[in-house]
Design a protein around this motif. Structure first.
Motif, short mmCIF file in Angstrom:
data_model
loop_
_atom_site.label_atom_id
_atom_site.label_comp_id
_atom_site.label_asym_id
_atom_site.label_seq_id
_atom_site.Cartn_x
_atom_site.Cartn_y
_atom_site.Cartn_z
N GLU A 9 0.91 -1.31 -0.10
CA GLU A 9 0.10 0.01 -0.06
C GLU A 9 0.90 1.18 -0.19
O GLU A 9 0.55 2.35 0.17
CB GLU A 9 -1.04 0.09 1.14
N ILE A 12 0.04 4.30 -2.28
CA ILE A 12 -1.08 4.81 -1.91
C ILE A 12 -0.71 5.88 -0.83
O ILE A 12 -1.19 6.98 -0.73
CB ILE A 12 -2.31 3.92 -1.50
N GLU A 16 -1.25 9.90 -0.76
CA GLU A 16 -2.27 10.38 0.49
C GLU A 16 -1.72 11.53 1.04
O GLU A 16 -1.79 12.53 1.33
CB GLU A 16 -2.54 9.48 1.46
N LEU A 44 -4.60 9.33 -7.22
CA LEU A 44 -4.98 8.32 -5.95
C LEU A 44 -6.13 7.35 -6.20
O LEU A 44 -5.71 6.14 -5.84
CB LEU A 44 -5.40 9.34 -4.67
N GLU A 45 -7.24 7.78 -6.62
CA GLU A 45 -8.22 6.87 -7.02
C GLU A 45 -7.76 5.78 -7.86
O GLU A 45 -8.09 4.44 -7.63
CB GLU A 45 -9.57 7.47 -7.52
N THR A 47 -4.70 4.74 -8.49
CA THR A 47 -3.70 4.13 -7.77
C THR A 47 -4.33 2.77 -7.08
O THR A 47 -4.14 1.79 -7.01
CB THR A 47 -2.65 4.70 -7.07
N LYS A 48 -5.47 3.37 -6.18
CA LYS A 48 -5.87 2.40 -5.19
C LYS A 48 -6.66 1.25 -6.03
O LYS A 48 -6.49 0.05 -5.71
CB LYS A 48 -7.21 2.94 -4.31
N ARG A 49 -7.51 1.47 -7.19
CA ARG A 49 -8.19 0.67 -7.74
C ARG A 49 -7.08 -0.39 -8.62
O ARG A 49 -7.38 -1.57 -8.51
CB ARG A 49 -8.91 1.13 -9.13
N TYR A 52 -5.79 -2.69 -5.38
CA TYR A 52 -6.74 -3.31 -4.82
C TYR A 52 -7.48 -4.01 -5.48
O TYR A 52 -8.20 -5.31 -5.14
CB TYR A 52 -8.08 -2.46 -3.95
N GLY A 270 -10.13 -1.81 -0.65
CA GLY A 270 -9.12 -1.77 0.36
C GLY A 270 -8.84 -2.79 1.37
O GLY A 270 -8.00 -3.12 2.14
N GLN A 274 -10.75 -0.86 6.19
CA GLN A 274 -10.86 0.41 5.82
C GLN A 274 -12.14 1.02 6.04
O GLN A 274 -12.41 2.36 6.31
CB GLN A 274 -10.88 0.59 4.38
#
Lengths: 320, 279
Positions: A9, A12, A16, A44-45, A47-49, A52, A270, A274
């Protein structure tokens, strides 16, 4: 509580932090960075997708073991209501690694038991890190019988690295405690639902998981051996745990595709840690639905279907 | 379960003499000619140590001459998970099939002991430590179901390193499958005798092997759930010298009796006399 990020992570977390810096800078110097902020939020969104939605088996194992993940008692107190704890196996001891009792879910009264871990050392010592002794499995059997006698469905929440390996555990016959549960759960005359909420560690998990519906949370794992244990034997070193995790096909998705579990309960992006509320609501919906489906089935048919389900587990060749 | 390292018994190290002719007793180091050993049911003539018998030797020793009728003989394991590690599962299966002449780790069928018909299954530790995968689970389940159908007693002679991790959760679930079949056999009021031999551990110990109406063990057999090394590492406890032996289990009330291999057939016959299914 600040969540401890996992190794994978890091990208992310870095984004952040940058985003927070940018916002702080903008406020402090009264400069409008809105475009920048929006761009970074988008990144950020994404990268998260990217992370995750493409989790490896080993990454899911790490999420399943996260100490901020909701534990059995969190679900018992929030997916369920009116939890009334019952203690002890009436033989030797109370096993605090496996709390259980009466609880109500969507208006339906049940008997529930689950493995319980602790978030910090003191609680973990009390809960024995979620590793039950024979007494936990014998309490589970006692509660199953109670459920059967009084016509209540039986729900189990599974979250254990494994049954406890210890001198006392062997002396008081952990093998027997698990084996008897396997036999008795197959013929228990009441609807049964088992949910792997975190770690489904081998015999210690199966010992309360012979059920009409076996469900898994999206990032939970269920395995015959820990990835570390498997790596130590087949790769000669624990550091190969990520490869072992992949080889063992221990994720909810793998097991669902192989037809070895009956359903997957989605987790928030995540992982359940979370967003506890979302995980708790999803478990409530899934367990309630399973009980709605199972409750009208006559017991003879319920048991026949349960036997048939477990009976067909096995892949082999050479049958005449 | 299965968390301990590869069992070291039955290794090739004990052979210092020409391959296959002589064996050294792992307990007293006596050199024994193979023919003598087999004739003595693989029990050391000097110190009485019980060594690993093959499934065929065991069946021949226990059953009335010519009474055995093998079932499900052709079932073979498949590499469902496409398991790759240091060696692939397929390669491993092939090499053990070649080494032992067996298709997998259990032989099952119908036979008779002193004229009393039984459904019997014997595990062979020489085949991947008699770990339980789909084939072992399926053959045992069928042996139990056959017994339920024909109203016969079941005898299972166990020896196993636990679940076969190459088959993942599929192997774990064999524990539930076999115990489920035994639940129905028990509901039909039919007898199940479990015989534990060296070693019976992990997922086999935590399933069918431990729910017998009668449980007997061979002298000094190692029987337990977790491996002693794992227990030591986890608990930092000192373990008693006889920990997880058949004698330890008897002292703790966990097995009915310890039976010398040479008395096994006679004892089974006697027990069956008491347990014969109600007509």
């Amino acid at each position: 509580m600040k969540l401890q990020p996992l190794e994978f992570e890091k990208p992310i977390v870095e984004l952040e932090e940058k985003l927070a810096d940018l916002k702080k800078h903008s406020r402090a110097n009264d400069i409008n960075f809105d475009t920048e902020v929006r761009r970074m939020e988008g990144k950020l969104e994404d990268t998260k997708r990217a992370i995750y939605e493409n989790l490896t088996a080993w990454q899911r194992v790490q999420i399943a073991r996260h100490n901020a993940r909701p534990f059995a008692l969190d679900y018992l107190q929030l997916s369920f209501t009116n939890f009334l704890e019952l203690h002890g196996d009436r033989l030797f001891a109370e096993d605090r690694a496996m709390p259980g009792g009466f609880a109500t879910i969507s208006g339906r009264k049940c008997v529930v038991i689950g493995h319980q871990k602790g978030r910090e050392l003191k609680e973990n010592l009390k809960r024995n890190f979620g590793c039950a002794n024979p007494e936990g499995y014998r309490k589970a059997l006692r509660l199953m019988r109670l459920a059967e006698k009084f016509g209540l469905p039986f729900v189990s929440l599974i979250d254990t690295p494994g049954a406890y390996p210890g001198l006392g555990s062997e002396e008081r016959h952990i093998s027997e405690a698990i084996a008897v549960n396997l036999r008795e759960m197959m013929v228990l005359r009441t609807p049964t639902v088992a949910v792997v909420i975190g770690e489904g560690g081998s015999g210690g998990a199966l010992g309360i998981a012979v059920a009409d519906r076996v469900l898994m949370l999206e990032n939970a794992y269920y395995s015959v051996i820990s990835p570390e244990g498997c790596a130590a034997i087949l790769w000669k070193h624990r550091k190969h745990a990520p490869e072992a995790a992949a080889a063992l096909k221990l994720t909810a998705r793998d097991l669902f595709e192989m037809g070895l579990i009956d359903g997957i309960i989605p987790e928030p992006l995540g992982g359940a840690h979370q967003n506890h509320a979302a995980a708790i609501a999803n478990l409530k919906t899934a367990v309630s639905r399973a009980l709605d489906e199972l409750t009208p089935i006559p017991h003879d048919e319920l048991l026949a279907r349960r036997y048939e389900k477990f009976r067909r587990f096995g892949e082999f060749a050479g049958d005449a | 379960m299965g968390i301990f390292s590869k069992p070291s018994f039955n290794s090739d190290k004990k052979r210092e003499f020409p391959e296959g002719l002589w064996q050294k007793c792992p307990s007293c180091a006596e050199m024994i000619h193979n023919l003598d050993l087999v004739q003595n049911f693989r029990v050391c003539p000097k110190c009485d140590h019980h060594m690993t018998q093959t499934a065929h030797e065991r069946l021949e020793m226990l059953l009335d001459v010519g009474s055995f009728e093998e079932h499900d003989a052709n079932l073979v394991s498949v590499d469902t998970l496409k398991f790759t590690g240091m060696a692939s599962y397929t390669d491993r299966l092939k090499s053990y099939q070649k080494k032992t002449g067996l298709k997998d780790a259990v032989i099952s069928g119908l036979g008779a002991i002193d004229g009393q018909r039984v459904s019997i299954a014997v595990m062979d530790f020489n085949f991947i430590a008699a770990t339980m995968g789909s084939v072992v689970g399926e053959k045992l389940t069928r042996a139990v179901e056959r017994a339920t159908r024909e109203r016969l007693p079941v005898i299972i002679v166990s020896a196993s390193g636990g679940a076969r991790m190459y088959e993942g959760v599929l192997s774990l679930l064999q524990m539930a499958k076999t115990c489920g079949a035994l639940a129905l056999h028990a509901q039909a009021r039919l007898p199940y005798i479990s015989v534990l031999t060296h070693p019976t551990t992990g997922g086999v110990s935590a399933s069918f092997a431990t729910v017998g109406d009668i449980i007997m063990a061979e002298p000094k057999a190692m029987i337990g759930f977790a491996g002693p090394r794992v227990i030591k590492e986890t608990t930092h406890q000192d373990l008693p010298p006889d920990f997880q032996t058949a004698e330890f289990l008897e002292d703790h009330g966990l097995v009915d009796m310890i039976v010398h291999r040479k008395k096994m057939r006679e004892t089974l016959g006697e027990l069956l006399g008491y347990l014969a299914p109600a007509k």
